[in-house]
Scaffold this motif. Sequence first.
Motif, mmCIF file in Angstrom:
data_model
loop_
_atom_site.group_PDB
_atom_site.id
_atom_site.type_symbol
_atom_site.label_atom_id
_atom_site.label_comp_id
_atom_site.label_asym_id
_atom_site.label_seq_id
_atom_site.Cartn_x
_atom_site.Cartn_y
_atom_site.Cartn_z
ATOM 1 N N GLY A 33 0.788 -1.220 0.000
ATOM 2 C CA GLY A 33 0.000 0.000 0.000
ATOM 3 C C GLY A 33 0.823 1.274 0.000
ATOM 4 N N HIS A 176 1.494 5.030 8.084
ATOM 5 C CA HIS A 176 0.479 4.367 7.242
ATOM 6 C C HIS A 176 -0.368 3.347 7.986
ATOM 7 C CE1 HIS A 176 1.878 5.865 3.244
ATOM 8 N NE2 HIS A 176 2.928 6.171 3.989
ATOM 9 N N HIS A 208 -3.917 8.141 8.797
ATOM 10 C CA HIS A 208 -5.059 8.013 7.892
ATOM 11 C C HIS A 208 -6.385 8.428 8.546
ATOM 12 C CE1 HIS A 208 -3.236 6.493 4.315
ATOM 13 N NE2 HIS A 208 -2.778 5.380 4.858
ATOM 14 N N ARG A 285 -2.169 -9.089 1.256
ATOM 15 C CA ARG A 285 -0.878 -9.732 1.443
ATOM 16 C C ARG A 285 -1.095 -10.899 2.415
ATOM 17 N NH1 ARG A 285 2.137 -7.039 4.411
ATOM 18 N NH2 ARG A 285 0.855 -5.266 4.989
ATOM 19 N N ASP A 361 2.295 -13.107 -6.780
ATOM 20 C CA ASP A 361 2.378 -11.670 -7.003
ATOM 21 C C ASP A 361 1.883 -11.410 -8.425
ATOM 22 O OD1 ASP A 361 3.080 -9.090 -7.420
ATOM 23 O OD2 ASP A 361 5.171 -9.306 -6.822
ATOM 24 N N ASP A 383 -6.401 -1.837 10.544
ATOM 25 C CA ASP A 383 -5.708 -1.460 9.308
ATOM 26 C C ASP A 383 -5.662 0.063 9.233
ATOM 27 O OD1 ASP A 383 -4.517 -1.786 6.787
ATOM 28 O OD2 ASP A 383 -5.946 -3.335 6.203
ATOM 29 N N MET A 385 -5.533 2.263 6.687
ATOM 30 C CA MET A 385 -6.595 2.697 5.776
ATOM 31 C C MET A 385 -7.234 1.469 5.140
ATOM 32 S SD MET A 385 -8.520 4.690 4.083
ATOM 33 C CE MET A 385 -8.028 6.345 4.488
ATOM 34 N N ASN A 386 -6.499 0.778 4.315
ATOM 35 C CA ASN A 386 -6.858 -0.342 3.451
ATOM 36 C C ASN A 386 -7.310 0.164 2.087
ATOM 37 O OD1 ASN A 386 -8.225 -2.599 2.073
ATOM 38 N ND2 ASN A 386 -7.497 -3.657 3.900
ATOM 39 N N LEU A 387 -6.374 0.084 1.156
ATOM 40 C CA LEU A 387 -6.634 0.585 -0.195
ATOM 41 C C LEU A 387 -7.484 -0.365 -1.024
ATOM 42 C CD1 LEU A 387 -3.176 2.174 -1.019
ATOM 43 C CD2 LEU A 387 -5.333 3.365 -0.614
ATOM 44 N N GLU A 391 -10.093 0.569 -3.876
ATOM 45 C CA GLU A 391 -9.836 0.253 -5.289
ATOM 46 C C GLU A 391 -10.929 -0.640 -5.865
ATOM 47 O OE1 GLU A 391 -4.965 0.217 -4.680
ATOM 48 O OE2 GLU A 391 -6.084 -1.660 -4.829
HETATM 49 P P1 ADQ Z 1 -0.993 -2.616 2.994
HETATM 50 O O1 ADQ Z 1 -1.056 -3.271 4.325
HETATM 51 O O2 ADQ Z 1 -0.044 -3.186 2.015
HETATM 52 O O3 ADQ Z 1 -0.701 -1.056 3.134
HETATM 53 P P2 ADQ Z 1 -3.489 -1.973 1.447
HETATM 54 O O4 ADQ Z 1 -3.816 -0.587 1.850
HETATM 55 O O5 ADQ Z 1 -4.653 -2.870 1.288
HETATM 56 O O6 ADQ Z 1 -2.513 -2.712 2.434
HETATM 57 O O7 ADQ Z 1 -2.724 -1.890 0.083
HETATM 58 C C1 ADQ Z 1 -2.371 -2.992 -0.710
HETATM 59 C C2 ADQ Z 1 -2.001 -2.450 -2.079
HETATM 60 O O8 ADQ Z 1 -1.263 -3.420 -2.800
HETATM 61 C C3 ADQ Z 1 -3.207 -2.077 -2.912
HETATM 62 O O9 ADQ Z 1 -2.990 -0.820 -3.484
HETATM 63 C C4 ADQ Z 1 -3.248 -3.175 -3.982
HETATM 64 O O10 ADQ Z 1 -3.769 -2.763 -5.211
HETATM 65 C C5 ADQ Z 1 -1.774 -3.470 -4.116
HETATM 66 N N1 ADQ Z 1 -1.551 -4.808 -4.663
HETATM 67 C C6 ADQ Z 1 -2.317 -5.913 -4.538
HETATM 68 N N2 ADQ Z 1 -1.753 -6.941 -5.183
HETATM 69 C C7 ADQ Z 1 -0.612 -6.472 -5.714
HETATM 70 C C8 ADQ Z 1 0.445 -7.038 -6.489
HETATM 71 N N3 ADQ Z 1 0.419 -8.312 -6.828
HETATM 72 N N4 ADQ Z 1 1.473 -6.244 -6.864
HETATM 73 C C9 ADQ Z 1 1.523 -4.951 -6.497
HETATM 74 N N5 ADQ Z 1 0.564 -4.368 -5.757
HETATM 75 C C10 ADQ Z 1 -0.469 -5.107 -5.374
HETATM 76 C C11 ADQ Z 1 -0.292 -0.171 4.181
HETATM 77 C C12 ADQ Z 1 -1.250 -0.096 5.366
HETATM 78 C C13 ADQ Z 1 -2.646 0.234 4.871
HETATM 79 C C14 ADQ Z 1 -2.619 1.547 4.068
HETATM 80 C C15 ADQ Z 1 -1.529 1.526 3.014
HETATM 81 C C16 ADQ Z 1 -1.357 2.885 2.344
HETATM 82 O O11 ADQ Z 1 -1.250 -1.319 6.084
HETATM 83 O O12 ADQ Z 1 -3.550 0.360 5.957
HETATM 84 O O13 ADQ Z 1 -3.864 1.709 3.416
HETATM 85 O O14 ADQ Z 1 -0.281 1.141 3.563
HETATM 86 O O15 ADQ Z 1 -1.073 3.859 3.287
#
Ligand code: ADQ
Length: 474
Positions: A33, A176, A208, A285, A361, A383, A385-387, A391
């Motif tokens: 994220g 984050h 966030h 993840r 991946d 979490d 935020m959780n993107l 998305e």
């Molecule tokens: P993460 O814990 O990694 O982020 P999340 O906010 O859900 O969790 O973001 C995951 C991101 O990875 C999404 O943008 C998604 O599209 C992307 N993704 C998924 N599969 C992928 C792949 N195979 N290759 C590359 N990208 C992929 C941390 C915090 C969150 C916070 C974010 C941003 O834990 O709470 O929202 O940072 O600040």
Amino acid sequence: MNGSPLVIASNRGPVGFVRDESGDVVERRGVGGLVTAVGGAVRGREATWIAAPMTDEDRARIGTPTPVALHDDCTVNVHFADIAPDKYDSYYNEFSNRILWFLHHHLWNLARPPEFGDEQRAHFDAYREVNERFAEILAREATPGAIALPQDYHLSLVPGMVRARRDDLRMAMFWHIPFCPPDQIGVIGDWGPALLEGMLGADVVGFHTEWWAANFAACCNSVLGAKTTEDTVTHLGRTVRVAAYPIGVDIEGITAEAARPEVARAREDIDRIAGDRKLLLRVDRTELSKNILRGLMSYGAMLSRRPDLRGRVTHLVLLTPSRGDVPEYQEYTRACVARADAINARFGTPGWKPVTLEIEDDFARTLAAYQRYDVLLVNPVYDGMNLVAREGPVLNQRDGMLVLSANAGAAAELGEAALIVNPFDTRDTTMAIERALEMEPSERAKRAAELRKLAPGTPPREWLDRQIEDVSRA
Ligand code: ADQ
């Protein structure tokens, strides 16, 4: 290019370098994220990005900044910090991910872990040393007038270390993940005050949600005796702005990604897996805080109590490998796979596989699945935020519903349109999944329209601009 030059520091860089099968060095997008968020935010700006090396090819670039074209209008200069692999393991896997991540996501049960002995003290020393490496480069590379942007829990000490070297620099730290409340920070003893004071070296500390910002301020008050107001913390004569800057989706970036031919190809495969059934999707993840296991338990419980739904729904669980070196993660991932296998063994039929769990991946597959789901399950324990929750609705093409944890930062903005669940309550989650799968078309259409409106949120570029504005005023 416009605005002050930026110097970003984060554990993971926007790209890493690897050798492909033919021996050529290629760039690979950083997973997770933070990279999505900050990478989207730097469009149209000039930036230096300091990161830890992850591969041999990254390490080969230590001392030689590498220009990377992140967008048509943005090339960042990536500097890899000189961090030896064993130090990295201690700082990243041990102190950052087994101590800080667990603390802030409430992942300890406290009866057994954590245990802080000599080993963990050595991990903190490594953490401090790695933070020093980042701070040195940041203080050296930031031109006068630049804005420093240390990111996240891996680099809590960096703002204080940079402040000691370059008092002229303006600095906005962004955190984050969630921030634990004051009754929890005491668990890590003397490290608590050190980390809080480190963060307070910045002019602005951003989170966030108001919830995490308030927890941080309350920790500063209870641990350091700092004075707080609604949006400031004053300690040792310096006043720091502490506020919420919720991030949204990089619509431009994700729409362009979703238009790639690989996504269309992946979509055919997802359509084949789902067939004419409802698709329940999760994208995460392999991460304890994402609550994958309780999600599977809730789905299994639904199939158990509702035989009529068997064969009418497919659960696709797309997991990107993460932290595979940490024993708790290996064990948790095994437990998730075993639970999915058990559901398939109990309910599967020759023509129907109830759960398809994939650990790979494959971003194209993620985007294709976003388009096709009927229900997206996002049930993290906690979490930042959780993107994914944002998305999904942006790309979904089927009026898909969102089942969302009350403890995800995204719930603050999406709560009215999503079905909110207590992530610890599997019965609650089961009922929400059922409700989402069976929702009347009129309610579904209304909620989906609301989700599409709310999900984009603040574009990353604007998210960063707000922090820059506030830091410029500081
Ligand atoms: P993460 O814990 O990694 O982020 P999340 O906010 O859900 O969790 O973001 C995951 C991101 O990875 C999404 O943008 C998604 O599209 C992307 N993704 C998924 N599969 C992928 C792949 N195979 N290759 C590359 N990208 C992929 C941390 C915090 C969150 C916070 C974010 C941003 O834990 O709470 O929202 O940072 O600040």
